[in-house]
Design an enzyme around this catalytic site. Sequence first.
Site, PDB file in Angstrom:
ATOM      1  N   PRO A  58      45.694  25.293  66.870  1.00 43.61           N
ATOM      2  CA  PRO A  58      45.667  24.885  68.286  1.00 43.61           C
ATOM      3  C   PRO A  58      44.804  23.640  68.504  1.00 43.61           C
ATOM      4  O   PRO A  58      45.158  22.774  69.306  1.00 43.61           O
ATOM      5  CB  PRO A  58      45.058  26.109  68.998  1.00 43.61           C
ATOM      6  CG  PRO A  58      45.335  27.264  68.097  1.00 43.61           C
ATOM      7  CD  PRO A  58      45.286  26.709  66.705  1.00 43.61           C
ATOM      8  N   THR A  59      43.703  23.535  67.768  1.00 47.17           N
ATOM      9  CA  THR A  59      42.844  22.344  67.898  1.00 47.17           C
ATOM     10  C   THR A  59      43.580  21.100  67.402  1.00 47.17           C
ATOM     11  O   THR A  59      43.561  20.054  68.053  1.00 47.17           O
ATOM     12  CB  THR A  59      41.536  22.553  67.096  1.00 47.17           C
ATOM     13  OG1 THR A  59      40.836  23.644  67.678  1.00 47.17           O
ATOM     14  CG2 THR A  59      40.665  21.323  67.102  1.00 47.17           C
ATOM     15  N   GLN A  60      44.266  21.241  66.257  1.00 48.34           N
ATOM     16  CA  GLN A  60      45.025  20.091  65.744  1.00 48.34           C
ATOM     17  C   GLN A  60      46.046  19.614  66.772  1.00 48.34           C
ATOM     18  O   GLN A  60      46.196  18.415  67.025  1.00 48.34           O
ATOM     19  CB  GLN A  60      45.765  20.469  64.463  1.00 48.34           C
ATOM     20  CG  GLN A  60      44.871  20.846  63.297  1.00 48.34           C
ATOM     21  CD  GLN A  60      45.689  21.346  62.098  1.00 48.34           C
ATOM     22  OE1 GLN A  60      46.795  20.863  61.841  1.00 48.34           O
ATOM     23  NE2 GLN A  60      45.167  22.316  61.384  1.00 48.34           N
ATOM     24  N   CYS A 113      23.460  32.922 105.492  1.00 51.09           N
ATOM     25  CA  CYS A 113      24.486  32.359 106.375  1.00 51.09           C
ATOM     26  C   CYS A 113      25.183  33.469 107.167  1.00 51.09           C
ATOM     27  O   CYS A 113      24.588  34.009 108.085  1.00 51.09           O
ATOM     28  CB  CYS A 113      25.439  31.480 105.580  1.00 51.09           C
ATOM     29  SG  CYS A 113      26.188  30.224 106.616  1.00 51.09           S
ATOM     30  N   HIS A 123      21.948  27.812 102.795  1.00 49.13           N
ATOM     31  CA  HIS A 123      22.276  28.405 101.487  1.00 49.13           C
ATOM     32  C   HIS A 123      21.200  28.051 100.456  1.00 49.13           C
ATOM     33  O   HIS A 123      21.335  27.048  99.753  1.00 49.13           O
ATOM     34  CB  HIS A 123      23.623  27.880 101.002  1.00 49.13           C
ATOM     35  CG  HIS A 123      24.779  28.366 101.795  1.00 49.13           C
ATOM     36  ND1 HIS A 123      25.543  29.436 101.425  1.00 49.13           N
ATOM     37  CD2 HIS A 123      25.292  27.916 102.960  1.00 49.13           C
ATOM     38  CE1 HIS A 123      26.495  29.638 102.323  1.00 49.13           C
ATOM     39  NE2 HIS A 123      26.367  28.729 103.271  1.00 49.13           N
ATOM     40  N   THR A 131      42.812  26.841  63.071  1.00 48.32           N
ATOM     41  CA  THR A 131      42.518  25.494  63.570  1.00 48.32           C
ATOM     42  C   THR A 131      43.742  24.811  64.190  1.00 48.32           C
ATOM     43  O   THR A 131      43.630  23.743  64.762  1.00 48.32           O
ATOM     44  CB  THR A 131      42.008  24.569  62.438  1.00 48.32           C
ATOM     45  OG1 THR A 131      43.054  24.398  61.474  1.00 48.32           O
ATOM     46  CG2 THR A 131      40.784  25.152  61.755  1.00 48.32           C
ATOM     47  N   GLU A 154      33.155  34.154 116.319  1.00 45.90           N
ATOM     48  CA  GLU A 154      34.108  33.913 115.215  1.00 45.90           C
ATOM     49  C   GLU A 154      35.050  35.115 115.079  1.00 45.90           C
ATOM     50  O   GLU A 154      36.207  34.959 114.714  1.00 45.90           O
ATOM     51  CB  GLU A 154      33.346  33.694 113.890  1.00 45.90           C
ATOM     52  CG  GLU A 154      34.269  33.468 112.679  1.00 45.90           C
ATOM     53  CD  GLU A 154      33.529  33.204 111.361  1.00 45.90           C
ATOM     54  OE1 GLU A 154      32.274  33.203 111.346  1.00 45.90           O
ATOM     55  OE2 GLU A 154      34.217  32.988 110.344  1.00 45.90           O
ATOM     56  N   ILE A 166      50.484  17.938  83.398  1.00 50.49           N
ATOM     57  CA  ILE A 166      51.074  16.755  84.031  1.00 50.49           C
ATOM     58  C   ILE A 166      50.070  16.119  84.986  1.00 50.49           C
ATOM     59  O   ILE A 166      49.881  14.916  85.028  1.00 50.49           O
ATOM     60  CB  ILE A 166      52.371  17.145  84.779  1.00 50.49           C
ATOM     61  CG1 ILE A 166      53.456  17.461  83.759  1.00 50.49           C
ATOM     62  CG2 ILE A 166      52.820  16.021  85.719  1.00 50.49           C
ATOM     63  CD1 ILE A 166      54.766  17.937  84.351  1.00 50.49           C
ATOM     64  N   GLU A 177      20.764  29.306  97.668  1.00 48.76           N
ATOM     65  CA  GLU A 177      21.283  29.436  96.300  1.00 48.76           C
ATOM     66  C   GLU A 177      21.741  28.097  95.710  1.00 48.76           C
ATOM     67  O   GLU A 177      21.786  27.949  94.493  1.00 48.76           O
ATOM     68  CB  GLU A 177      22.425  30.465  96.248  1.00 48.76           C
ATOM     69  CG  GLU A 177      23.749  30.065  96.897  1.00 48.76           C
ATOM     70  CD  GLU A 177      23.831  30.343  98.396  1.00 48.76           C
ATOM     71  OE1 GLU A 177      22.770  30.420  99.043  1.00 48.76           O
ATOM     72  OE2 GLU A 177      24.949  30.449  98.923  1.00 48.76           O
ATOM     73  N   GLY A 211      32.432  22.700  81.815  1.00 47.80           N
ATOM     74  CA  GLY A 211      31.315  22.465  82.733  1.00 47.80           C
ATOM     75  C   GLY A 211      29.984  22.764  82.071  1.00 47.80           C
ATOM     76  O   GLY A 211      29.011  22.011  82.221  1.00 47.80           O
ATOM     77  N   ILE A 212      29.947  23.856  81.308  1.00 52.29           N
ATOM     78  CA  ILE A 212      28.695  24.243  80.644  1.00 52.29           C
ATOM     79  C   ILE A 212      28.373  23.272  79.505  1.00 52.29           C
ATOM     80  O   ILE A 212      27.223  22.913  79.280  1.00 52.29           O
ATOM     81  CB  ILE A 212      28.789  25.697  80.103  1.00 52.29           C
ATOM     82  CG1 ILE A 212      29.057  26.690  81.248  1.00 52.29           C
ATOM     83  CG2 ILE A 212      27.527  26.095  79.343  1.00 52.29           C
ATOM     84  CD1 ILE A 212      27.966  26.760  82.280  1.00 52.29           C
TER      85      ILE A 212
HETATM   86  N1  GLN Z   1      31.534  32.086 108.991  1.00 56.61           N
HETATM   87  C1  GLN Z   1      30.190  31.721 109.374  1.00 56.61           C
HETATM   88  C2  GLN Z   1      30.154  30.375 110.073  1.00 56.61           C
HETATM   89  O1  GLN Z   1      31.064  29.592 109.936  1.00 56.61           O
HETATM   90  C3  GLN Z   1      29.261  31.743 108.187  1.00 56.61           C
HETATM   91  C4  GLN Z   1      29.603  30.752 107.120  1.00 56.61           C
HETATM   92  C5  GLN Z   1      28.914  31.011 105.806  1.00 56.61           C
HETATM   93  O2  GLN Z   1      28.471  32.119 105.533  1.00 56.61           O
HETATM   94  N2  GLN Z   1      28.854  30.022 104.945  1.00 56.61           N
HETATM   95  O3  GLN Z   1      29.215  30.070 110.760  1.00 56.61           O
END
Ligand code: GLN
Length: 538
Positions: free
Chosen positions: A192-194, A383, A509, A190, A407, A151, A511, A20-21
Amino acid sequence: MPKTKFIFVTGGVTSSLGKGIISASIAKLLVARGFTVAIQKLDPYINIDPGTLNPYEHGECYVTDDGAETDLDLGHYERFTSVPTSQANNITTGVVYQSVINKERKGEFLGETVQVIPHITDEIKYRIKLLANRGNFDFLITEIGGTVGDIESLPFIEAVRQLRWEMGRNSVVVHLTLVPFLAAAGELKTKPTQHSVKMLQEQGVQPDIIVCRTERNLNEGLRNKIALFCNVNPSSVIECIDAESIYEVPILMKQENLDLEILKKAEVPVEGEPDLEAWKKFLYTIKNPGSVVHVGLIGKYVELKDAYKSINESFIHAGAANECRVEVRAIHSEYLDESNLEEKLKGLDGILVAPGFGERGIEGKILAIRYAREKKIPFLGICLGMQCAVIEFGRNVLGLKGAHSTEFNRATPFPVIDMMEMQKKISGLGGTMRLGAYPCQLQKGSRVYDVFGTDHIAERHRHRYEFNNEYVDAYTKAGMLSVGLNKKDNLVEIIELKNHPWFIGVQFHPEFRSTVAHPHPLFVSFIKAAIRHASETN
Ligand code: GLN
């Protein structure tokens, strides 16, 4: 450039080598040369998406603007390139089979026997080309999940073989392997690479470039040996030495001329150099921070390296923006109680309560929030973290004894967090969530309005529950303000405290939108507040 060039990234020897990086680094170098690039991940597992996989299985589930629940590698792609990804950027075996089986049920194969070759491989190829055509990109990088020889990844490698045959020089295969250092022998090996390249060749794919993950430098002799055994030029053997930070990898790959090798193989004329000035500056700042702040990350998966990937990366971006290093103290919410709260949270300049599902660790999160609120420590709730802040305020400030989210307690007398009406009608777990980017209007004069510098934002969501509107007035009067709203569905997206230096909870979110080039304003402001807290308390 007339046509999209296809770069396939495969991996051998072991998993977790960092495909990925490497894919994100290739994308970064090509974007820095002015090309348009998309990256896609093909995952060999049968789940439709990682949305139903728990973090112990698969780390973080990364959410895109269009609401796809995807592999965390897509997070790296966005963080490195700032190019948004979508549903089309992550394809699993489950998606491929589901779509082929749906077509079969509709009779679209006109009575043919439906087989792995050509039907499954056609579907894979179709989905690769679809993304390339949609954006008319100069390059499409397709990362094949898993390890050559698995597989379950066979149909994907077979699709690559067929595409290579169709495309010739419009495609490049980069194979990532491991060159281990054997302490007893005192040398790099090398073999494993081969073997790994041989296995790829058995499946009909000859790699053009071999990227060797290693903890020691590869000398010329080793490079020549790998080249000889694997049918590649010595210049196409690329050393990828272990780095302190993933953000060093594009620079290391540039030093090894990986971008030039790719352009050469794809027969693209080379002009100038990639513009990596801003990237290098960022890297310098994270390696030479002016100061350090200590931030607590409270969650129930903190022992897992990848469970809060995007949050941890956002801290790095926000740290660089503030020219400081964010030292993250991971605190397990399940083991946090009255007796150890002070000891575990002492010395923190900021507290972030993480997202999550399920009841485990909830009371620990609520305790940590109370601590942040009362001790006036900067707090960011994401969240579930925001929902816990609402519960804590209800219980301890408004005196709503037993306030909870439905919840966790359907019979709570004060359901301050409740399921959205529109979600109640849907049954089953998969696909019932509010997912992807939704607009949010910010209240003028609020702290978040200041933070974002605008009154309209769009942020990504992944949840079922919401702040219950019946309580909004009571909360506002007591000082927890609803400062971000989704006007269309009348949902509270952001809360903040009036009498606190920095206390913000967001239903979305942030982030998932933080990148190296555009650190997220909420994280940047949170870290700034933490620095202020540190300077005031020390
Ligand atoms: N469990 C909470 C909800 O479904 C918060 C979800 C979360 O933090 N992404 O609303």
